[in-house]
Structure formats: C-alpha cells, structure tokens
Design an enzyme around this catalytic site. Structure first.
Site, PDB file in Angstrom:
ATOM      1  N   SER A 143       0.976  -1.190   0.029  1.00 16.66           N
ATOM      2  CA  SER A 143      -0.120   0.028   0.193  1.00 16.66           C
ATOM      3  C   SER A 143       0.938   1.332  -0.131  1.00 16.66           C
ATOM      4  O   SER A 143       2.107   1.219   0.434  1.00 16.66           O
ATOM      5  CB  SER A 143      -0.793   0.196   1.371  1.00 16.66           C
ATOM      6  N   TYR A 156      -1.743  -1.523  10.192  1.00 17.42           N
ATOM      7  CA  TYR A 156      -1.894  -1.612   8.922  1.00 17.42           C
ATOM      8  C   TYR A 156      -0.723  -0.902   8.524  1.00 17.42           C
ATOM      9  O   TYR A 156       0.105  -1.491   7.721  1.00 17.42           O
ATOM     10  CB  TYR A 156      -3.078  -0.651   8.412  1.00 17.42           C
TER      11      TYR A 156
HETATM   12  P1  NAD Z   1     -11.759  -6.288   0.084  1.00 17.21           P
HETATM   13  O1  NAD Z   1     -12.354  -6.102   1.558  1.00 17.21           O
HETATM   14  O2  NAD Z   1     -12.649  -6.014  -0.859  1.00 17.21           O
HETATM   15  O3  NAD Z   1     -11.346  -7.898   0.034  1.00 17.21           O
HETATM   16  C1  NAD Z   1     -10.424  -8.572   0.852  1.00 17.21           C
HETATM   17  C2  NAD Z   1     -10.740  -9.913   0.713  1.00 17.21           C
HETATM   18  O4  NAD Z   1      -9.766 -10.485   1.575  1.00 17.21           O
HETATM   19  C3  NAD Z   1     -12.131 -10.520   1.032  1.00 17.21           C
HETATM   20  O5  NAD Z   1     -12.451 -11.194  -0.134  1.00 17.21           O
HETATM   21  C4  NAD Z   1     -11.847 -11.117   2.134  1.00 17.21           C
HETATM   22  O6  NAD Z   1     -12.955 -12.250   2.506  1.00 17.21           O
HETATM   23  C5  NAD Z   1     -10.664 -11.672   2.360  1.00 17.21           C
HETATM   24  N1  NAD Z   1      -9.878 -11.960   3.432  1.00 17.21           N
HETATM   25  C6  NAD Z   1      -9.943 -11.402   4.612  1.00 17.21           C
HETATM   26  N2  NAD Z   1      -9.380 -12.026   5.631  1.00 17.21           N
HETATM   27  C7  NAD Z   1      -8.941 -13.125   4.997  1.00 17.21           C
HETATM   28  C8  NAD Z   1      -8.454 -14.248   5.534  1.00 17.21           C
HETATM   29  N3  NAD Z   1      -7.905 -14.204   6.861  1.00 17.21           N
HETATM   30  N4  NAD Z   1      -7.878 -15.266   4.534  1.00 17.21           N
HETATM   31  C9  NAD Z   1      -8.422 -15.271   3.575  1.00 17.21           C
HETATM   32  N5  NAD Z   1      -8.854 -14.174   2.860  1.00 17.21           N
HETATM   33  C10 NAD Z   1      -9.441 -13.408   3.692  1.00 17.21           C
HETATM   34  O7  NAD Z   1     -10.409  -5.316   0.114  1.00 17.21           O
HETATM   35  P2  NAD Z   1      -9.267  -4.821  -1.154  1.00 17.21           P
HETATM   36  O8  NAD Z   1      -9.524  -3.471  -0.805  1.00 17.21           O
HETATM   37  O9  NAD Z   1      -9.625  -5.316  -2.223  1.00 17.21           O
HETATM   38  O10 NAD Z   1      -7.705  -5.202  -0.333  1.00 17.21           O
HETATM   39  C11 NAD Z   1      -7.139  -6.227  -0.849  1.00 17.21           C
HETATM   40  C12 NAD Z   1      -5.757  -5.848  -0.353  1.00 17.21           C
HETATM   41  O11 NAD Z   1      -5.244  -4.717  -1.097  1.00 17.21           O
HETATM   42  C13 NAD Z   1      -5.471  -5.812   0.859  1.00 17.21           C
HETATM   43  O12 NAD Z   1      -4.293  -6.410   1.330  1.00 17.21           O
HETATM   44  C14 NAD Z   1      -5.593  -4.262   1.369  1.00 17.21           C
HETATM   45  O13 NAD Z   1      -4.472  -4.084   2.518  1.00 17.21           O
HETATM   46  C15 NAD Z   1      -4.630  -4.031  -0.140  1.00 17.21           C
HETATM   47  N6  NAD Z   1      -5.072  -2.361  -0.397  1.00 17.21           N
HETATM   48  C16 NAD Z   1      -6.083  -1.967  -0.545  1.00 17.21           C
HETATM   49  C17 NAD Z   1      -6.360  -0.655  -0.845  1.00 17.21           C
HETATM   50  C18 NAD Z   1      -7.551   0.074  -1.107  1.00 17.21           C
HETATM   51  O14 NAD Z   1      -7.830   1.328  -1.139  1.00 17.21           O
HETATM   52  N7  NAD Z   1      -8.730  -0.548  -1.040  1.00 17.21           N
HETATM   53  C19 NAD Z   1      -5.326   0.119  -0.914  1.00 17.21           C
HETATM   54  C20 NAD Z   1      -3.923  -0.205  -0.736  1.00 17.21           C
HETATM   55  C21 NAD Z   1      -3.611  -1.798  -0.627  1.00 17.21           C
END
Ligand code: NAD
Length: 261
Positions: A143, A156
C-alpha cells in the site's frame, strides 16, 4: 500469445475488490487461477462467474492465518493445475482507531492476516516453485502505507511496511531458483475495505464523508482521483509476466502520485 498462458496463479482474498480483479485479469491473460478466500461461497461463485467451464479457475477455502488450511489449499491447487507459478498474497483487512485505545486483539488480528498470511502462503508456494524448476513470481499487496504513515492506522502501516522487508528477503532467497518477488503499493481504491472506512474516519476525525475523501484520502494525489482495481490488476499482470530477475525486490507505487519515490 497471452502473457500468462498456462501459468498457475494463486490469488488470496480474490473473492472481492482488488484480488477479484487480479484473478479476472490473469484469466484473460491465459492463466489458470486459484481464487483463495476466507469466504468460500464467494470464492466459488467468483470462479464460476469468471470460468463457467470450471477448467481454468477454482475456488479454495482458505483462512490465510491458518497453517493447515494454507498448506491444504496450496496442495489442492498444485495437484489440480500442475504446480504453482504465481502467488499474489493479497488478502487483507483494515481496522482503524487511535493507538491509545487500540484493542490488542485487533492489533494481533490485523498483523496475522497481513503478515502471517503472507508468510504461510509464501512458504507453501515456494516449495512448489523451487521443486518445479521453472521459476516463479511472488507479488505482495502492499500500500502507499508501505511507504507513508497515516493517523488511526498503526497496525496496517506496520504490517504494510513489514511486507516490503519480506519482499526483499524472498527476492534474495528466491533468485537462485528464478523466483522473483515484488510489492504493489496502491493508493486508495474504492473496494468494500475502503467504503467501510469512509464513515469510520468521518466519525473519528469529525469530518463529513465528502471531506474524508477530499481532504484525507485523496489530498496528496496529483489529480484528486481514486486508484482503480483495473490499475492494480494491470500492474499485477505486468509483474507476473515479467521474465527475468532484473525486476525483483521492488515496490511499485500505483497511487496517482500520492507517494513518489
Ligand atoms: P476487500 O475487503 O474488497 O477484499 C479483501 C478480501 O480478503 C475479501 O474477499 C476477504 O474475504 C478476504 N480475506 C479477509 N481476511 C482473510 C483471511 N484471513 N484469509 C483469506 N481471505 C481473507 O479489500 P481490498 O480493498 O480488495 O484489499 C485487498 C488488499 O489490497 C489488502 O491487502 C489491502 O490492504 C490492500 N490495499 C487496498 C487498498 C484500497 O484502497 N482498497 C489500498 C492499498 C492496499
């Protein structure tokens, strides 16, 4: 020829948001994709939606913090598709709050999902990548918070900085086996993880939701725009298909200029 023809890719957290779009983009590039998620019903539904034939996508039930489930899920995936070429360690959650009242249980939960999950999936996949002798690629979902800090996000920011270290170690250890590791660092993407944060931050910071978006989330971008799941998926396709160790141990920040290295 597509850039990932017949590569076998595991994407964790692929039932939603960024991981879901990466799985879709990998399939479009010819990969066989393992959609691993805590939410098994959604993982299965995603696999069926993206590949109704069931020949190139499979859903796997996997809590990435559970050693036995990770080992079993990766073994099942490798047995089904003939090895593992790409791991995208993407599963993640967000829990916001000020440090002085942050629950220890929430701190441990967040670190376990991001860091234990990255370690366990990496270990399980490296075994296959090394044994197969055809190299491989590990992509961690970092991130901008792998580079910068924000208030209310202590675990985080800690976890995302930690993934940068793991990326570099995997790059060094994997090199002899043709295994590369890189970190994608997105800015804010409007997935369920971020939608949930907008009202939470509005309350914690005493701002309107519109101001959380404008004055907090997108304040330092060059154009006031959110990053999209497509922006991140394109970056993952590029890294997964990159053919040599020239590009390893790196962070690629995809954030509308929020953070410039
Ligand atoms: P999201 O909530 O849409 O999806 C996350 C998925 O992870 C979900 O399907 C959930 O069921 C799954 N999950 C959660 N805990 C789990 C576990 N213990 N085992 C297996 N699966 C699990 O979130 P997103 O925004 O798509 O985030 C995905 C990644 O991207 C994360 O690592 C997040 O930190 C990172 N990220 C997101 C953003 C943002 O702005 N959305 C920015 C930078 C990084």
């Amino acid at each position: 020829m597509m850039s990932l023809t017949d590569k076998v890719a595991v994407v964790t957290g692929a039932a939603s948001g960024i991981g879901r779009d990466i799985a879709k983009a990998f399939l479009a590039e010819g990969a066989k994709v393992v959609i691993a998620d805590l939410n098994f019903d959604a993982a299965n539904a995603t696999a069926k939606e993206f590949d109704p034939s069931g020949e190139r996508a499979m859903g796997v039930a996997m809590d990435v913090t559970d050693e036995a489930q990770v080992e079993a899920g990766i073994e099942a995936a490798a047995a089904r598709f003939g090895g593992i070429d790409v791991l995208v360690s993407n599963a993640g959650v967000q829990i916001v709050g000020p440090l002085e009242t942050f629950a220890f249980s929430d701190w441990k939960k967040l670190l376990a999902i991001h860091l234990d999950g990255a370690f366990l999936t990496t270990r399980a996949c490296l075994k296959h990548m090394y044994a197969q002798g055809r190299g491989g690629t590990v992509i961690y979902m970092g991130s901008v918070h792998s580079k910068e800090a924000s208030v209310l996000k202590a675990p985080y920011v800690t976890a995302k900085h930690g993934l940068e270290g793991l990326t570099k170690v995997v790059a060094k250890e994997g090199a002899a086996h043709g295994v590369r590791a890189n970190l994608i660092c997105p800015g804010f993407v409007r997935t369920p993880l971020v939608e949930k944060q907008i009202p939470e931050q509005a309350q914690a910071l005493g701002l309107s939701e519109a101001d959380v978006i404008k004055k907090v989330m997108l304040k330092d971008t060059v154009d006031g725009e959110f990053t999209t799941v497509d922006d991140v998926a394109r970056t993952a396709v590029f890294l997964a298909g990159f053919p040599t160790n020239a590009l390893t141990g790196q962070s690629i920040v995809v954030s509308h200029g929020w953070y410039m290295q």
